[in-house]
Design a protein around this motif. Structure first.
Motif, PDB file in Angstrom:
ATOM      1  N   GLY A 192      -2.039 -34.687  -5.444  1.00 29.28           N
ATOM      2  CA  GLY A 192      -0.894 -34.440  -4.328  1.00 29.28           C
ATOM      3  C   GLY A 192       0.300 -35.468  -4.758  1.00 29.28           C
ATOM      4  N   GLU A 193       0.956 -35.501  -3.667  1.00 26.68           N
ATOM      5  CA  GLU A 193       2.202 -36.414  -3.693  1.00 26.68           C
ATOM      6  C   GLU A 193       2.071 -37.761  -3.444  1.00 26.68           C
ATOM      7  OE1 GLU A 193       4.905 -34.993  -0.637  1.00 26.68           O
ATOM      8  OE2 GLU A 193       5.138 -33.049  -1.751  1.00 26.68           O
ATOM      9  N   LEU A 194       2.578 -38.521  -4.224  1.00 26.65           N
ATOM     10  CA  LEU A 194       2.419 -39.981  -4.172  1.00 26.65           C
ATOM     11  C   LEU A 194       3.374 -40.764  -3.389  1.00 26.65           C
ATOM     12  CD1 LEU A 194       1.008 -40.768  -7.747  1.00 26.65           C
ATOM     13  CD2 LEU A 194      -0.220 -40.030  -5.574  1.00 26.65           C
ATOM     14  N   SER A 195       4.354 -40.070  -2.379  1.00 22.52           N
ATOM     15  CA  SER A 195       5.398 -40.755  -1.829  1.00 22.52           C
ATOM     16  C   SER A 195       5.244 -41.639  -0.597  1.00 22.52           C
ATOM     17  CB  SER A 195       6.096 -39.353  -1.103  1.00 22.52           C
ATOM     18  OG  SER A 195       5.424 -38.673  -0.197  1.00 22.52           O
ATOM     19  N   SER A 196       3.979 -42.215  -0.724  1.00 24.27           N
ATOM     20  CA  SER A 196       3.674 -43.543   0.336  1.00 24.27           C
ATOM     21  C   SER A 196       2.546 -43.913  -0.136  1.00 24.27           C
ATOM     22  CB  SER A 196       3.720 -42.644   1.727  1.00 24.27           C
ATOM     23  OG  SER A 196       2.272 -42.106   1.812  1.00 24.27           O
ATOM     24  N   GLY A 197       2.347 -45.266   0.444  1.00 23.78           N
ATOM     25  CA  GLY A 197       1.060 -46.180   0.228  1.00 23.78           C
ATOM     26  C   GLY A 197       1.224 -46.860  -1.250  1.00 23.78           C
ATOM     27  N   LYS A 198       0.116 -46.795  -1.746  1.00 22.19           N
ATOM     28  CA  LYS A 198      -0.171 -47.968  -2.977  1.00 22.19           C
ATOM     29  C   LYS A 198      -0.737 -47.056  -4.399  1.00 22.19           C
ATOM     30  CE  LYS A 198       2.071 -51.700  -1.754  1.00 22.19           C
ATOM     31  NZ  LYS A 198       1.308 -52.732  -1.710  1.00 22.19           N
ATOM     32  N   THR A 199      -0.923 -45.743  -3.788  1.00 23.00           N
ATOM     33  CA  THR A 199      -1.409 -45.156  -5.036  1.00 23.00           C
ATOM     34  C   THR A 199      -0.554 -44.825  -6.170  1.00 23.00           C
ATOM     35  OG1 THR A 199      -3.092 -44.150  -3.431  1.00 23.00           O
ATOM     36  CG2 THR A 199      -3.025 -42.975  -5.547  1.00 23.00           C
TER      37      THR A 199
ATOM     38  N   CYS B  69       3.201 -39.976 -15.121  1.00 22.57           N
ATOM     39  CA  CYS B  69       2.583 -40.601 -13.871  1.00 22.57           C
ATOM     40  C   CYS B  69       3.445 -40.406 -12.680  1.00 22.57           C
ATOM     41  CB  CYS B  69       2.326 -41.943 -14.434  1.00 22.57           C
ATOM     42  SG  CYS B  69       0.862 -42.110 -15.730  1.00 22.57           S
ATOM     43  N   ILE B  70       4.852 -40.161 -13.125  1.00 19.46           N
ATOM     44  CA  ILE B  70       5.454 -39.890 -11.841  1.00 19.46           C
ATOM     45  C   ILE B  70       6.165 -38.442 -11.715  1.00 19.46           C
ATOM     46  CG2 ILE B  70       7.578 -40.530 -10.642  1.00 19.46           C
ATOM     47  CD1 ILE B  70       7.403 -43.281 -11.577  1.00 19.46           C
ATOM     48  N   ASN B  71       6.047 -37.670 -10.912  1.00 19.98           N
ATOM     49  CA  ASN B  71       6.386 -36.367 -10.660  1.00 19.98           C
ATOM     50  C   ASN B  71       8.076 -36.452 -10.890  1.00 19.98           C
ATOM     51  OD1 ASN B  71       7.003 -33.638 -10.476  1.00 19.98           O
ATOM     52  ND2 ASN B  71       5.851 -33.245  -8.702  1.00 19.98           N
ATOM     53  N   GLN B  72       8.692 -36.176 -11.916  1.00 20.36           N
ATOM     54  CA  GLN B  72       9.889 -36.296 -11.983  1.00 20.36           C
ATOM     55  C   GLN B  72      10.807 -35.354 -11.076  1.00 20.36           C
ATOM     56  OE1 GLN B  72      11.253 -39.136 -13.426  1.00 20.36           O
ATOM     57  NE2 GLN B  72       9.260 -39.607 -14.021  1.00 20.36           N
ATOM     58  N   ALA B  73      10.035 -34.180 -10.722  1.00 20.12           N
ATOM     59  CA  ALA B  73      10.837 -33.254 -10.147  1.00 20.12           C
ATOM     60  C   ALA B  73      10.726 -33.454  -8.580  1.00 20.12           C
ATOM     61  CB  ALA B  73      10.151 -31.751 -10.387  1.00 20.12           C
ATOM     62  N   ASP B  74      10.054 -34.362  -7.990  1.00 18.65           N
ATOM     63  CA  ASP B  74       9.826 -34.712  -6.817  1.00 18.65           C
ATOM     64  C   ASP B  74      10.766 -35.839  -6.301  1.00 18.65           C
ATOM     65  OD1 ASP B  74       8.882 -35.460  -4.215  1.00 18.65           O
ATOM     66  OD2 ASP B  74       7.033 -34.736  -4.414  1.00 18.65           O
ATOM     67  N   THR B  75      11.728 -35.748  -5.744  1.00 18.75           N
ATOM     68  CA  THR B  75      12.492 -36.841  -5.482  1.00 18.75           C
ATOM     69  C   THR B  75      12.211 -37.848  -4.448  1.00 18.75           C
ATOM     70  OG1 THR B  75      13.744 -35.649  -3.539  1.00 18.75           O
ATOM     71  CG2 THR B  75      14.713 -35.518  -5.850  1.00 18.75           C
ATOM     72  N   ASN B  76      11.305 -37.534  -3.411  1.00 12.04           N
ATOM     73  CA  ASN B  76      10.677 -38.422  -2.656  1.00 12.04           C
ATOM     74  C   ASN B  76       9.587 -39.262  -3.506  1.00 12.04           C
ATOM     75  OD1 ASN B  76      12.020 -37.472  -0.297  1.00 12.04           O
ATOM     76  ND2 ASN B  76      10.447 -35.692  -0.116  1.00 12.04           N
ATOM     77  N   GLU B  77       8.886 -38.651  -4.151  1.00 12.52           N
ATOM     78  CA  GLU B  77       7.847 -39.389  -4.790  1.00 12.52           C
ATOM     79  C   GLU B  77       8.569 -40.153  -5.788  1.00 12.52           C
ATOM     80  OE1 GLU B  77       4.833 -38.308  -8.518  1.00 12.52           O
ATOM     81  OE2 GLU B  77       4.329 -37.236  -6.687  1.00 12.52           O
TER      82      GLU B  77
ATOM     83  N   ASN C 197      17.760 -38.408  -2.785  1.00  9.54           N
ATOM     84  CA  ASN C 197      18.375 -37.538  -2.319  1.00  9.54           C
ATOM     85  C   ASN C 197      19.752 -37.714  -1.800  1.00  9.54           C
ATOM     86  OD1 ASN C 197      15.892 -35.723  -1.633  1.00  9.54           O
ATOM     87  ND2 ASN C 197      15.054 -37.274  -0.382  1.00  9.54           N
ATOM     88  N   LYS C 198      20.127 -38.864  -2.013  1.00 11.57           N
ATOM     89  CA  LYS C 198      21.671 -39.250  -1.915  1.00 11.57           C
ATOM     90  C   LYS C 198      22.317 -39.024  -3.356  1.00 11.57           C
ATOM     91  CE  LYS C 198      20.981 -43.712   1.000  1.00 11.57           C
ATOM     92  NZ  LYS C 198      21.190 -45.024   0.942  1.00 11.57           N
TER      93      LYS C 198
END
Length: 988
Positions: free
Chosen positions: A214-221, A303-311, A506-507
């Motif tokens: 899943g997405e890792l756009s919050s927390g410490k995961t 380890c970072i989804n480069q296509a997901d700006t929030n992540e 997103n900016k």
């Protein structure tokens, strides 16, 4: 593709499980029918221990299997003649019951386990294979028991040893056979995959890498990559796992590297799927695989989804912690063909910690060391040292390991050598190469590398700098995304969390730069509010023309194009920020010798530190800044003068790799000197400071400051003796121009190289005679010089004919004697005379009377030949010795001239001389802002607004910021008396 691939994987998995079942049954059967009961107890204990040791492969079944064996073992222990096969059969029946009645609940209730049909099929197949192998071997057990009766007479310990050896041999044979079969099948399947799998399918699988966690756009995961062990011929295989960052301290390694060309890609297997990754990542993974165990890694690209700006926005806020919590941070340097040579030299230098810069210049500045020095220069030029992200990666690391291909370098050794190569004497060794086929080291890379080391040391002591400082200090480093010029440095600043600078992909980059400018000018609590202002302004070409003039374009590296009309300039398109910024493009006056703000571990805020040796145009006035609107910044200041005339821009024609022939640079400097002296004719005398116009000109060219000999601090004002260096510099340039008029550029470059070789010998206590003999015997490799001095002699008619060169080297006296022989020999003394004439061309035509005696000997008469070898050489050697002693001072003066690169000289209406940005216009206002270290230029859109005079009100000038400038006679508070005329400048 998915169906066929899953079917193939199911077949391979079935073969693997059947092989394992047979292995287990054979082991137990041999143990059962060839050993005594006591030995069987020992073997069963060893077997249970191995099962527990391998629990990492499948924790769930290993626990069940071990507990079952232990329980059943205890039940049968009272029966001394128990059978391992019967015990094993009971265990299989237990396992069958578990799988039949609890399969679904078991797999669903255990976290992280996928419940799918394929798993159930493979599980039942595995159980069937075990049961069948047990039954088959039980039926044939009596045969083994009959033939192994003699073996049972051996003591129990001997039986265990022999049985273990035999079983291991059999298992290894079976495993190799099955492994070879699987390998051939997989290679065949990979070929089919490459022909069958489309780019779209692989790209889809690449996105599916992140679907399970899943997405890792919050927390410490965070995600980690489990790099599976390598085996001959297998593709690179990985697994993606999610981990809580707070619970993985020291459980993984983090990689610090450069991404390289994203278009070059390769395919790896991730969680059983083929995915596309950058080739650089592929090469690293292959090199980092262990032979027998998995390796846990954190690699940002995977380890970072480069296509997901929030992540991305969220994960980069954790990067400082990710690199800190890693057990080791691996620095990956791209190898080159001569990496081995470079590392050998690096280790050699690192082992000589007492080596001085002068000694190093002598040892490694000689021609026979050039290739080694070149290899080390290439290592230093590694693009890694120019990458912005590595700053916080290195600074945050607790342990560092440097890998360059297959070779390992100690971080302490690399740090020492980088600092050593930054020594001014060693820099001259790196810079000497010209057009000799050897490439000089890009000083930007070396400067960046030493900055990384200093940053690492500061962070290790818990010292943090302001955001404005780190933005200014690291702006010349590269990154692919222009927004990372800000986001990539946030990890270096403690206690920083504000909506204006919070990472948000997103900016747009324009919005990011506007927000960070608002933060550093109006929010950040530092004593130097204007620290980032020198990097703003329309006086230099900028990528983003839409930015307000007061907002720095941190990714700008555009150079101006020269046109026939110097006032009309244009930007070279919008180049990628992933290019190296030109180190001379903007060197702010404010950053020389001034205090900065730091935050120590026991401090909660930034406080000024250090002494002030730099410029103080506004003295102790306090900066007064406010936001007037979203795009308008108000700054309090006062006007002191106005630009009246300008020279052309001091342009150094560097190539795209930031290299240049020293000959071309010297000629460009000469043209600059001549234009400066033309401007000086129009400067009113006396100058406001009381100095001579000549002093004003050369001091302005170097900003009236120089570095000390050890580069430790700025010296202001520049010592008066450097006026003599300026004269020597100019005369040497005139001599070079004269040389270029009578010989080609290649010959000029070789002559300068010979000069340098002789300097090296003098500095190191050697003899210049050795170099002269090599040149005169055609052994030095300077083919153009040899061709010139042999013109008209018998040596010119035979490409192989050379004067005799001694095979055995000797001391200085030996080489002096050999040179004297060449001077007296009828065939070679003409070569000596011609070479002396060539040296005379490069020597100044005249020198100042006040110059140091030993550095300014009378030179040869250009028109005649001096055949007195001893006298001629003595004079030449004295000249060289004097120039060698002046070498460090000349180098510092030359370095000081870098501040003039990409700037113009100007004269103001009040008769001041200064250095201004290249896009300055006549009529721009010379302004001093409160709290500023240097004057600024403002291009007014309207003149001072005239309002009814009301006590306490302040006038307003609307305009655009042009940039920071140097005005000789205004840099130390001389104009502060005008602060009573303060205005508000509303910059748009």
């Amino acid at each position: 593709m998915d169906v066929q691939d899953d079917l193939f994987d199911t077949k391979v998995a079935g073969v693997n499980k059947a092989t394992a079942a047979i292995d287990h049954a054979v082991i137990l059967c041999l143990a059962d029918y060839s050993t005594t009961p006591q030995t069987r107890h020992v073997i069963l204990a060893v077997y249970v221990s191995l099962v527990l040791y391998n629990a990492m492969n499948d924790v769930r079944w290993s626990i069940i299997q071990s507990l079952s064996l232990v329980v059943l073992w205890a039940c049968f222990y009272s029966n001394g003649d128990f059978s391992l096969m019967s015990l094993y059969g009971t265990y299989l029946i237990t396992k069958m019951t578990l799988m039949t009645f609890g399969n679904a609940s078991l797999w669903v209730t255990i976290p992280g386990v996928r419940f799918d049909a394929r798993s159930i099929v493979l599980g039942n197949f595995e159980l069937a294979a075990y049961v069948l192998s047990w039954a088959g071997l039980s039926l044939t057990g009596w045969i083994l028991k009959y033939f192994t009766r003699p073996f049972q007479r051996v003591p129990a310990v001997g039986q265990a040893i022999i049985a273990t050896i035999l079983v291991q041999i059999m298992v290894i044979g079976i495993d190799k056979t099955s492994s070879s079969t699987r390998q051939r099948a997989r290679q065949s399947q990979n070929l089919n995959d490459q022909r069958r799998v489309s780019d779209d399918e692989i790209d889809e699988n690449t996105l599916l890498m992140y679907a399970r966690g899943g997405e890792l756009s919050s927390g410490k995961t965070i995600r980690l990559v489990r790099l599976l062990p390598r085996s001959d011929g297998e593709e690179t295989r990985c697994e993606m796992v999610d981990r809580d960052l707070e619970k993985v301290f020291g459980d993984y390694e983090a990689i610090s590297y450069t991404w390289g060309n994203a278009k070059e890609q390769a395919i790896i297997q991730m969680d059983g799927r083929l995915v596309r990754v950058p080739r650089k990542v592929f090469e690293m993974l292959r090199a980092l695989r262990h032979a027998g165990r998995p390796r846990m890694l954190w690699i940002d690209n995977l380890c970072i989804n480069q296509a997901d700006t929030n992540e991305k926005s969220h994960q980069i806020t954790l990067m400082r912690h990710i690199y800190y919590r890693a057990i080791t941070v691996i620095i990956w340097l791209d190898p080159s063909p001569d990496t081995t040579v470079a590392i050998d030299l690096l280790v050699e230098i690192a082992s000589s910690r007492g080596l001085t810069g002068v000694q190093g210049s002598f040892l490694y500045g000689q021609r026979d060391q050039q290739q080694r020095l070149l290899a080390l220069a290439r290592l230093i030029e590694n693009d890694y040292f120019n990458r912005l992200w590595v700053v916080q990666e290195i600074a945050s690391a607790r342990n560092l390991q440097v890998l360059c291909g297959a070779q390992s370098i100690q971080w302490e050794d690399l740090s020492f050598v980088l600092r050593f190569m930054g020594n001014p004497d060693m820099l001259r060794s790196l810079q000497r190469t010209e057009e000799m086929g050897v490439v000089a080291c890009n000083q930007d890379s070396l400067r960046h590398a030493t900055t990384l080391i200093a940053t690492k040391a500061s962070i290790s002591r818990g010292i943090s700098s302001s955001l404005a400082f780190v933005l200014c200090n690291y702006r010349s480093l590269k990154c692919k995304d222009p927004r990372d010029k800000v986001y990539g440095l946030l990890g270096l600043v403690r206690n920083i969390d504000h909506p204006l600078i919070r990472p948000d992909y997103n900016k747009s980059e324009i919005q990011v730069y506007k927000d960070v400018a608002k933060y550093v000018f109006t929010v950040e609590k530092t004593s130097r509010k204007l620290l980032a202002l020198p990097f703003a302004g329309v006086g230099h070409c900028r990528r983003l023309q839409e930015l307000p003039s007061w907002v720095p374009d941190w990714a700008s590296n555009a150079r101006r194009k020269h046109t026939e009309d110097e006032d009309k300039t244009q930007v070279d398109g919008r180049p990628s920020p992933n290019q190296s910024n030109f180190s001379y493009h903007i060197q702010p006056w404010s950053n020389y010798g001034n205090i900065t703000d730091i935050m120590k571990p026991d401090q909660a805020d930034f406080r000024p530190t250090g002494l002030t040796f730099g410029y103080q145009a506004a003295l102790d006035t306090e900066a007064d800044i406010k936001l007037v609107g979203d795009d308008v910044l108000g700054i309090r200041g006062f006007v002191v003068d106005e630009i009246q005339s300008l020279t052309s821009v001091f342009d150094i024609p560097f190539d795209e790799t930031m290299r240049i022939s020293h000959t071309i640079m010297t000629l460009a400097m000469l043209a600059w000197f001549e234009e400066a002296e033309t401007l000086a004719f129009n400067v009113p005398s006396p100058y406001p400071t009381g100095q001579s116009i000549e002093d004003v000109v050369w001091r302005t060219m170097i900003g009236d400051r120089l570095l000390e000999a050890d580069d430790s601090q700025v010296v202001r004002p520049a010592p008066s003796d450097y006026g003599l260096i300026y004269q020597d510099y100019k005369q040497a340039a005139i001599g070079l121009r004269r040389a270029c008029s009578i010989m080609n550029m290649e010959t000029v470059s070789e002559m300068r190289d010979i000069w340098y070789e002789m300097f090296v010998q003098i500095i190191g206590g050697g003899s210049v005679f050795k170099i002269l003999v090599e040149v005169l015997c055609g052994r030095s490799g300077h083919t153009n010089v040899w061709r010139l001095i042999t013109t008209g002699t018998k040596f010119a008619n035979d490409g192989t004919l050379r004067p005799h060169f001694p095979r055995v080297c000797g001391d200085a006296e030996f080489w002096a004697g050999r040179f004297e022989e060449l001077c007296e020999n009828e065939e070679t003394k003409e070569l000596v005379a011609t070479l002396v004439e060539l040296f005379g061309v490069f020597l100044p035509e005249h020198s100042s009377d006040n110059s140091p005696k030993e550095a300014r000997r009378d030179h040869f008469d250009d028109g005649g030949r001096d055949n007195n070898a001893e006298a001629a050489d003595t004079t030449l050697e004295q000249k060289l010795a004097g120039m060698a002693r002046l070498g460090p001072a000349i180098s510092r003066f030359s370095e000081g001239l870098r501040i003039s690169f990409e700037r113009r000289l100007c004269m103001t209406k009040k008769g001041y001389v200064g250095l201004v940005p290249p896009l300055t216009h006549v009529g721009d206002l010379v302004t001093i802002f409160h709290g500023g270290d240097a004057p600024y230029l403002v291009r007014p859109e309207t003149r001072l607004e005239t309002q009814p005079v009301v006590e306490g009100e302040v006038g307003i000038i609307h305009g655009r910021l042009v940039g920071e400038c140097y005005m000789h006679g205004m840099m130390d508070g001389e104009m502060v008396g005008l602060k009573e005329t303060s205005l508000w400048f509303h910059l748009t």
